[in-house]
Scaffold this motif. Structure first.
Motif, short mmCIF file in Angstrom:
data_model
loop_
_atom_site.label_atom_id
_atom_site.label_comp_id
_atom_site.label_asym_id
_atom_site.label_seq_id
_atom_site.Cartn_x
_atom_site.Cartn_y
_atom_site.Cartn_z
N SER A 85 90.13 -83.81 -35.06
CA SER A 85 90.13 -85.01 -35.29
C SER A 85 90.47 -86.32 -37.44
CB SER A 85 88.65 -85.79 -34.66
OG SER A 85 87.75 -85.86 -35.20
N ASP B 71 90.89 -76.44 -28.46
CA ASP B 71 92.46 -76.31 -29.36
C ASP B 71 92.20 -75.75 -30.41
OD1 ASP B 71 94.89 -76.61 -29.37
OD2 ASP B 71 94.86 -79.73 -29.10
N ARG C 159 96.04 -84.30 -34.87
CA ARG C 159 95.52 -82.92 -34.61
C ARG C 159 96.85 -82.36 -34.56
NH1 ARG C 159 92.46 -85.97 -30.80
NH2 ARG C 159 90.46 -84.89 -30.87
N GLU D 282 96.31 -87.66 -30.40
CA GLU D 282 96.49 -86.76 -30.67
C GLU D 282 97.31 -85.71 -32.09
OE1 GLU D 282 95.91 -83.87 -28.69
OE2 GLU D 282 94.69 -84.83 -28.53
N ASP D 283 98.21 -87.33 -32.48
CA ASP D 283 99.27 -87.38 -33.82
C ASP D 283 98.75 -86.25 -34.13
OD1 ASP D 283 101.33 -87.86 -31.96
OD2 ASP D 283 100.65 -90.13 -33.22
N THR E 23 97.64 -92.04 -32.27
CA THR E 23 97.34 -91.51 -31.57
C THR E 23 96.34 -90.35 -31.86
OG1 THR E 23 98.81 -89.69 -30.61
CG2 THR E 23 98.52 -92.24 -29.46
N ARG F 138 94.58 -76.14 -33.56
CA ARG F 138 95.50 -77.60 -34.70
C ARG F 138 94.60 -78.18 -35.12
NH1 ARG F 138 98.41 -81.66 -29.97
NH2 ARG F 138 96.37 -81.59 -29.47
N THR G 256 84.07 -84.65 -27.81
CA THR G 256 85.21 -84.28 -28.36
C THR G 256 84.28 -84.87 -29.78
OG1 THR G 256 86.69 -86.57 -27.48
CG2 THR G 256 85.94 -86.52 -29.65
#
Length: 403
Positions: free
Chosen positions: A202, A196, A296, A293-294, A291, A199, A160
């Motif tokens: 963080s 990734d 990203r 992920e939201d 989250t 996208r 991360t």
């Protein structure tokens, strides 16, 4: 612009549900027990802080090559200012402060000597073998070039953290682009790490990016003033800093020049920080991420300046480009640095035995490709401080200089 101290009191926000966390499913490239007394991102921050690459930032160019003034920024002092601002932003937004700080501390590790001029020179000579990119080089340092541990190369940071460093300026690829469009070092790293790349990064990485913008737009003005490239009064027509100067002159007429300069820049820094917080809180409320992920998956960064401040910063950057970055004294030193890097690279590529022993690699051409020799030469040069690069160039070209 009115004061907003009553609306934005400093405090530790509750941890946001979209703050990053050290997912054990991701872990590190090389499995190792986690620390009993430090969180994973805090451990990463400490590993970066104690790395050789971080210490070398002390003598690497921010804007001015080998500055003689004790108060002119280097890449190290810039990095420390970015880390402070990134942590402050993360604290207010309820994010992981350790990850934001680690990202900020690592964001410039890959810079070559002589700043962006050095990067341009290395990218030029490395064009046949994938080019050179300072952000990609930071990942190369963190995953391969630091050699401190018995069991692995690099610092073995949490994945991360590596993603945050790689993507702190945003997505690495545009929609439709393939991994082949990545800089060489990132393309190589992506064989082992899923960045990734299409996208967003963080929220903590976004804090580091905004802190970088905030820091350099402020301190490049201050360093230009210290170098006497322009005066405070030359800044009066500019947005932000001009407003801060007018405010100081109204409230404290006759203030001595040094305090006047500091007060104006301090207020500009504060306004940028408050704008970033307000805009980020607005975007977060609108997007309502639940989250990491939201964050990203969002179509735009959630941590950013307002469009109004972005326009004002553009005017300041245009001023800096004309009056600082393209100043003839800066360009002269940059040209010397670029020439030193090009000539040293050509020497090392032509004869790898000119490199120190631990940088040579295989000594037979049957096991060592030209691409591998070129990359080792670029890695060696990129890690140098400004001063050492100039000395190494003299060792290679000046018969009177001791080898």
């Amino acid at each position: 612009m009115t004061s907003s101290s009553s609306a934005l009191q400093p405090f530790q926000a509750p941890r946001a549900p979209f703050a990053a966390f050290a997912d054990p499913a991701l872990g590190r490239l090389h499995p190792e027990p986690e620390s009993a007394h430090r969180a994973p991102f805090a451990r990463d921050r400490d590993r970066i802080l104690h790395s050789e690459a971080f210490r070398r930032l002390k003598h690497k160019t921010q804007v001015f090559v080998d500055p003689h003034g004790d108060h002119i920024r280097t890449r190290l002092t810039h990095t420390l200012e970015v880390a402070q601002a990134a942590r402050a932003l993360a604290r207010r937004l309820g994010l992981d402060e350790d990850l934001a700080e680690a990202t900020a501390l690592a964001h410039d590790l890959g810079h070559a000597p002589f700043g962006h001029a050095g990067e341009e020179a290395l990218n030029e000579v490395m064009a046949p073998w994938g080019g050179f990119d300072h952000n990609a080089q930071a990942i190369r340092i963190l995953t391969a070039l630091e050699r401190r541990y018995a069991d692995f190369d690099g610092l073995n940071l949490h994945l991360t953290t590596l993603e945050a460093v790689a993507k702190h300026n945003g997505p690495l690829l545009k929609p439709g682009e393939s991994l082949d469009a990545l800089p060489w070092a990132l393309r190589e790293a992506s064989k082992r790490i899923d960045f990734d790349p299409w996208r967003q990064s963080s929220a903590e990485a976004q804090c580091a990016a905004i802190a970088d913008d905030l820091a350099y737009n402020t301190h490049d003005l201050e360093d230009g003033l210290r170098a006497e490239f322009f005066t405070l009064d030359d800044l009066k027509p500019l947005p932000l800093i001009g407003e801060c100067l007018a405010e100081i002159d109204r409230l404290r007429p006759g203030l001595d020049p040094e305090r006047r300069r500091h007060e104006a820049l301090r207020r500009m820094f504060g306004r940028l920080m408050e704008d970033a917080l307000r805009e980020s809180l607005r975007r977060i409320a609108e997007a309502a991420p639940r989250t990491p992920e939201d964050v990203r998956a969002a179509p735009f960064p959630l941590v950013d300046f307002s469009p109004h401040i972005r326009r004002e910063l553009k005017a300041i950057q245009q001023f800096l480009f004309k009056r600082v970055y393209r100043h003839y004294k800066v360009r002269r030193m940059a040209a010397k640095g670029q020439r030193a890097l090009r000539e040293a690279f050509d020497s090392f590529l032509a004869d790898p035995l000119l490199l120190p022993e631990d940088w040579r690699g295989p000594e037979t051409e049957t096991t060592d490709s030209e691409a591998a020799r070129a990359r080792r030469a670029a890695d060696y040069l990129a890690g140098m401080t400004d001063r050492f690069a100039l000395e190494e160039h003299r060792r290679l070209t000046d018969p009177s200089f001791r080898a």
